[in-house]
Scaffold this motif. Structure first.
Motif, mmCIF file in Angstrom:
data_model
loop_
_atom_site.group_PDB
_atom_site.id
_atom_site.type_symbol
_atom_site.label_atom_id
_atom_site.label_comp_id
_atom_site.label_asym_id
_atom_site.label_seq_id
_atom_site.Cartn_x
_atom_site.Cartn_y
_atom_site.Cartn_z
ATOM 1 N N GLY A 1 -2.617 -3.824 -4.917
ATOM 2 C CA GLY A 1 -2.022 -2.685 -4.232
ATOM 3 C C GLY A 1 -2.362 -1.375 -4.929
ATOM 4 O O GLY A 1 -2.678 -0.369 -4.280
ATOM 5 N N LEU A 2 -2.297 -1.374 -6.260
ATOM 6 C CA LEU A 2 -2.626 -0.171 -7.023
ATOM 7 C C LEU A 2 -4.088 0.212 -6.832
ATOM 8 O O LEU A 2 -4.417 1.387 -6.603
ATOM 9 N N ILE A 3 -4.975 -0.772 -6.903
ATOM 10 C CA ILE A 3 -6.411 -0.494 -6.751
ATOM 11 C C ILE A 3 -6.709 -0.012 -5.340
ATOM 12 O O ILE A 3 -7.520 0.908 -5.133
ATOM 13 N N ALA A 4 -6.050 -0.636 -4.339
ATOM 14 C CA ALA A 4 -6.262 -0.210 -2.958
ATOM 15 C C ALA A 4 -5.860 1.254 -2.778
ATOM 16 O O ALA A 4 -6.562 2.033 -2.115
ATOM 17 N N ASP A 5 -4.726 1.649 -3.377
ATOM 18 C CA ASP A 5 -4.303 3.051 -3.284
ATOM 19 C C ASP A 5 -5.313 3.968 -3.971
ATOM 20 O O ASP A 5 -5.617 5.064 -3.475
ATOM 21 N N PHE A 6 -5.841 3.540 -5.109
ATOM 22 C CA PHE A 6 -6.824 4.360 -5.813
ATOM 23 C C PHE A 6 -8.072 4.560 -4.957
ATOM 24 O O PHE A 6 -8.587 5.682 -4.831
ATOM 25 N N ILE A 7 -8.558 3.490 -4.350
ATOM 26 C CA ILE A 7 -9.794 3.565 -3.558
ATOM 27 C C ILE A 7 -9.573 4.371 -2.279
ATOM 28 O O ILE A 7 -10.495 5.031 -1.782
ATOM 29 N N ASP A 8 -8.332 4.369 -1.761
ATOM 30 C CA ASP A 8 -8.032 5.219 -0.611
ATOM 31 C C ASP A 8 -8.150 6.700 -0.969
ATOM 32 O O ASP A 8 -8.415 7.536 -0.102
ATOM 33 N N GLN A 9 -7.963 7.032 -2.244
ATOM 34 C CA GLN A 9 -7.933 8.431 -2.670
ATOM 35 C C GLN A 9 -9.219 8.890 -3.359
ATOM 36 O O GLN A 9 -9.542 10.078 -3.337
ATOM 37 N N PHE A 10 -9.964 7.949 -3.978
ATOM 38 C CA PHE A 10 -11.150 8.326 -4.749
ATOM 39 C C PHE A 10 -12.258 7.289 -4.559
ATOM 40 O O PHE A 10 -11.990 6.103 -4.331
ATOM 41 N N ASP A 11 -13.501 7.771 -4.689
ATOM 42 C CA ASP A 11 -14.658 6.882 -4.658
ATOM 43 C C ASP A 11 -14.897 6.360 -6.077
ATOM 44 O O ASP A 11 -15.217 7.157 -6.977
ATOM 45 N N ARG B 1 0.845 -1.199 0.000
ATOM 46 C CA ARG B 1 0.000 0.000 0.000
ATOM 47 C C ARG B 1 0.877 1.245 0.000
ATOM 48 O O ARG B 1 2.027 1.243 0.429
ATOM 49 N N GLY B 2 0.308 2.338 -0.506
ATOM 50 C CA GLY B 2 0.988 3.623 -0.447
ATOM 51 C C GLY B 2 2.031 3.857 -1.517
ATOM 52 O O GLY B 2 2.849 4.778 -1.398
ATOM 53 N N ASN B 3 2.005 3.069 -2.603
ATOM 54 C CA ASN B 3 3.002 3.221 -3.665
ATOM 55 C C ASN B 3 2.532 4.118 -4.813
ATOM 56 O O ASN B 3 3.340 4.521 -5.657
ATOM 57 N N TYR B 4 1.228 4.395 -4.877
ATOM 58 C CA TYR B 4 0.686 5.124 -6.027
ATOM 59 C C TYR B 4 -0.117 6.333 -5.553
ATOM 60 O O TYR B 4 -0.871 6.257 -4.568
ATOM 61 N N VAL B 5 0.058 7.441 -6.269
ATOM 62 C CA VAL B 5 -0.732 8.657 -6.034
ATOM 63 C C VAL B 5 -1.338 9.063 -7.374
ATOM 64 O O VAL B 5 -0.629 9.154 -8.388
ATOM 65 N N PHE B 6 -2.645 9.300 -7.380
ATOM 66 C CA PHE B 6 -3.355 9.622 -8.629
ATOM 67 C C PHE B 6 -3.910 11.041 -8.574
ATOM 68 O O PHE B 6 -4.093 11.605 -7.507
ATOM 69 N N GLY B 7 -4.205 11.578 -9.762
ATOM 70 C CA GLY B 7 -4.804 12.901 -9.826
ATOM 71 C C GLY B 7 -3.814 14.024 -9.715
ATOM 72 O O GLY B 7 -4.195 15.171 -9.447
ATOM 73 N N THR B 8 -2.528 13.742 -9.922
ATOM 74 C CA THR B 8 -1.510 14.785 -9.785
ATOM 75 C C THR B 8 -1.154 15.435 -11.114
ATOM 76 O O THR B 8 -0.512 16.482 -11.135
ATOM 77 N N VAL B 9 -1.544 14.813 -12.224
ATOM 78 C CA VAL B 9 -1.217 15.360 -13.543
ATOM 79 C C VAL B 9 -2.383 16.240 -14.008
ATOM 80 O O VAL B 9 -3.512 15.754 -14.129
ATOM 81 N N PRO B 10 -2.156 17.521 -14.272
ATOM 82 C CA PRO B 10 -3.252 18.408 -14.721
ATOM 83 C C PRO B 10 -3.910 17.877 -15.993
ATOM 84 O O PRO B 10 -3.234 17.482 -16.939
ATOM 85 N N GLY B 11 -5.240 17.867 -15.977
ATOM 86 C CA GLY B 11 -5.986 17.429 -17.157
ATOM 87 C C GLY B 11 -6.099 15.931 -17.300
ATOM 88 O O GLY B 11 -6.739 15.453 -18.236
ATOM 89 N N GLN B 12 -5.491 15.165 -16.386
ATOM 90 C CA GLN B 12 -5.552 13.703 -16.499
ATOM 91 C C GLN B 12 -6.474 13.145 -15.421
ATOM 92 O O GLN B 12 -6.254 13.341 -14.234
#
Length: 614
Positions: A113-123, A8-19
């Motif tokens: 792990g990637l999906i878990a990080d995504f769900i921690d950050q977004f619904d 867990r904690g290896n991925y952060v999403f939503g940091t690239v503008p427009g993506q």
């Protein structure tokens, strides 16, 4: 597979503008985690969505007896998920690689792990996975601009609980939006692939609406001919411009609107059944699918359907004169299809509309900055489009309600610009362009005869300059000697481009024929002004005006290559008398423009000389 610790904690999403974060997650899954997989791209997309859907079911408590991410590393957890609504085909795809051993187990652990990080950050309920799939799979799949999808759903105006039939949806963008509106969706129709159906089922699970989705319209071969109106609403986005192939299964979906004016030109009755006499996908969809609908339908088609001759013309005449449809036509901005650059339009049919009029909208300028994609910088402004359509008043250059009588008078042409921009200065006294012209000279037929004469040719590249056209010209052709007199150009003839880049203009000068006869190229025509009516300079200046260009936009046709017919140019373009300059003033103004153009060229030449000397 055995249970393992999920990183867990290896991925952060939503940091690239427009993506969009969901695009970033799927992109990472395909190009990082699954990069070494032997699966095809389409199977990899399905594989990634299957894990997302399974995790969504797990964390929502839908898989009885299982609640930890690592549980999904066990086959019996997936079997329980199937019993709770996960498509069996998805589970089969995941466990088809079971024999790959620890390497595949590590891939699945990393995916979790990637999906878990995504769900921690977004619904995941709030994310548009269908739009991400459309972009990732472009151009192989028929994906759409997200704003256009929102506009289609908005125009449908279907109340929650209604049934909407969606026979074409390659990536689920329309289906998922309809499900989120509380609509019951029937996803079934011609050319619907198994891959698309599975992807859309998984997207429905992610949206938490899989119970509202059916993939069987219940139609058997030939049952569609005389069925009653089985669906409340319809969204039809068929392949654009495709010729229907015999035996491809499209005919089983056909219904009929018989007994109306013009219906015999669309439907043919054979052995007690009606068959649609159209073989291109756009017009066929309207004629074949609308009879199955109770209330309203939205069609996405190429703009050629709105003005083309042949079967499109027959369909429009039936719609306007017999069926009393459509209620709305809206042409859209370019580049809204991920897989093609075809100009498209939305057309709405509404059984409740009895006004015998159509709302025509040109939404080509209705775009906003995109917030959800990497591929496109702008998207359709769905809210603005819907407002323009629902507004009761005319909106200058954008929207107008036109009676079917007026449409019929224009050969049932449904292109909005024909009604929105023609005669923009309608309060002025106008005269048809043809009444100001003595002669129209067209491009001659090229001759290969041994006695043919070689002549110079004026084309589009020679136009759009203020100064007169003088030879020698670059291009040449050969013409029969006996035809030369009728096609040769004279000084003060005006050249107009009517094909490709339309509306470019040039004035033939006194020196044009010094190097021999000159004729029109294939994409232009020449008009010879009637000297007792108007001077060449005055008419030429008008043909360079915004008023003339606006009228040309209204009369242009052609989806692949734009063109205006000479007959339309002469009959439909109306020249405002009051705006025409008298000969003396026109000549003076024209001379000034030529002088300014020459000065500009000299200035640019001097700039270039200085630049080269640096």
């Amino acid at each position: 597979m055995t249970k393992a610790a999920i990183p867990r904690g290896n991925y952060v999403f939503g940091t690239v503008p427009g993506q969009a974060p969901e695009f970033a997650a799927l992109h990472l899954m395909l190009n990082d985690v699954l990069a070494a997989s032997p699966m095809s791209r389409s199977d990899a997309v399905t594989y990634a969505l299957a894990w997302f859907a399974a995790v969504k079911m797990l964390i929502s408590g839908a898989i009885a007896g299982y609640g930890e991410y690592s549980d999904l590393l066990q086959r019996n957890c997936w079997e329980a998920a199937e019993r709770s609504g996960l498509p069996p085909e998805a589970s089969a795809l995941v466990w088809a690689s079971e024999g790959s051993g620890r390497a595949q187990e590590w891939v699945n652990v990393k995916l979790l792990g990637l999906i878990a990080d995504f769900i921690d950050q977004f619904d995941p309920h709030q994310r548009e996975f269908a739009d991400a799939v459309a972009e990732i799979c472009a151009p192989e799949t028929a994906g759409y601009d997200s704003g256009m999808c929102d506009a289609i759903i908005g125009l449908l105006q279907a109340p929650s609980g209604s049934t909407v039939w969606i026979p074409f949806d390659g990536t689920g963008q329309l289906t998922v939006r309809a499900l989120r509106r509380g609509l019951r969706v029937v996803l079934d129709g011609p050319s619907q692939s198994r891959w698309s159906v599975l992807v859309i089922k998984l997207l429905a699970v992610l949206a938490g609406r899989s119970d509202m989705l059916s993939t069987d319209a219940g139609m058997q071969p030939n049952e569609g001919q005389e069925t009653d109106r089985a669906f409340d609403y319809l969204i039809a986005c068929p392949p654009i411009g495709m010729k229907l192939q015999p035996g491809a299964g499209w005919r089983r979906w056909e219904g009929g609107e018989l007994g109306l004016a013009g219906s015999d030109a669309i439907y043919k009755r054979v052995a007690g059944q009606s068959f649609v006499q159209l073989d291109r996908s756009d017009p066929w969809a309207m004629a074949a699918l609308w009879p199955h609908v109770k209330f309203k339908a939205v069609f996405l088609t190429g703009v050629g359907l709105l003005f083309a001759k042949g079967q499109e013309q027959r369909l429009r005449e039936f719609l306007v004169l017999g069926l009393g449809q459509p209620s709305v036509v809206a042409t859209l901005p370019p580049k809204l299809l991920h897989h093609a650059g075809i100009p498209v339009a939305l057309t709405v049919f509404d059984r409740a509309c009895t006004t015998r009029s159509v709302r025509l909208v040109d939404s080509s300028s209705m775009t906003i900055e995109s917030k959800s994609t990497m591929r496109f910088s702008r998207q359709l402004d769905a809210a603005e489009v819907v407002r323009a359509i629902q507004c009761k008043e005319d909106i200058d250059d954008l929207a107008k309600t036109v009676s079917f009588d007026d449409v019929a008078a224009q050969e049932c042409n449904l292109m909005p610009v024909r009604y929105l921009r023609a005669l923009a200065a309608g309060d002025l006294d106008r005269i048809a362009l043809g009444n100001l012209v003595d002669l129209v000279i067209r491009a001659p037929v090229t001759s290969k005869d041994a006695t043919a004469v070689e002549v110079q040719e004026i084309g589009i590249a020679d136009l759009d300059r203020w100064r007169e056209l003088h030879g020698p010209f670059v291009k040449s052709t050969t013409v029969q000697a006996k035809k030369l007199a009728e096609c040769s150009l004279q000084p003060e003839d005006i050249i107009i481009s009517i094909k490709g880049t339309i509306g470019k203009v040039g004035l033939v000068g006194l020196g044009a024929n010094k190097s021999g006869p000159v004729v029109c190229g294939q994409s232009v025509i020449a008009i010879r002004p009637r000297k007792n009516e108007i001077g060449a300079a005055a008419l030429y200046l008008y043909l360079r005006s915004e008023d003339f260009r606006g009228q040309l936009d209204a009369f242009r046709v052609g989806t692949a290559v734009a063109h205006v017919t000479p007959a339309t140019l002469l009959q439909e373009v109306k020249v405002p008398r009051q705006s025409l300059l008298d000969q003396a003033t026109a000549s003076e103004r024209y001379a000034e423009l030529c002088s300014l153009e020459r000065d500009v060229e000299i200035t640019y030449q001097r700039i270039e000389e200085i630049r080269r000397s640096l």
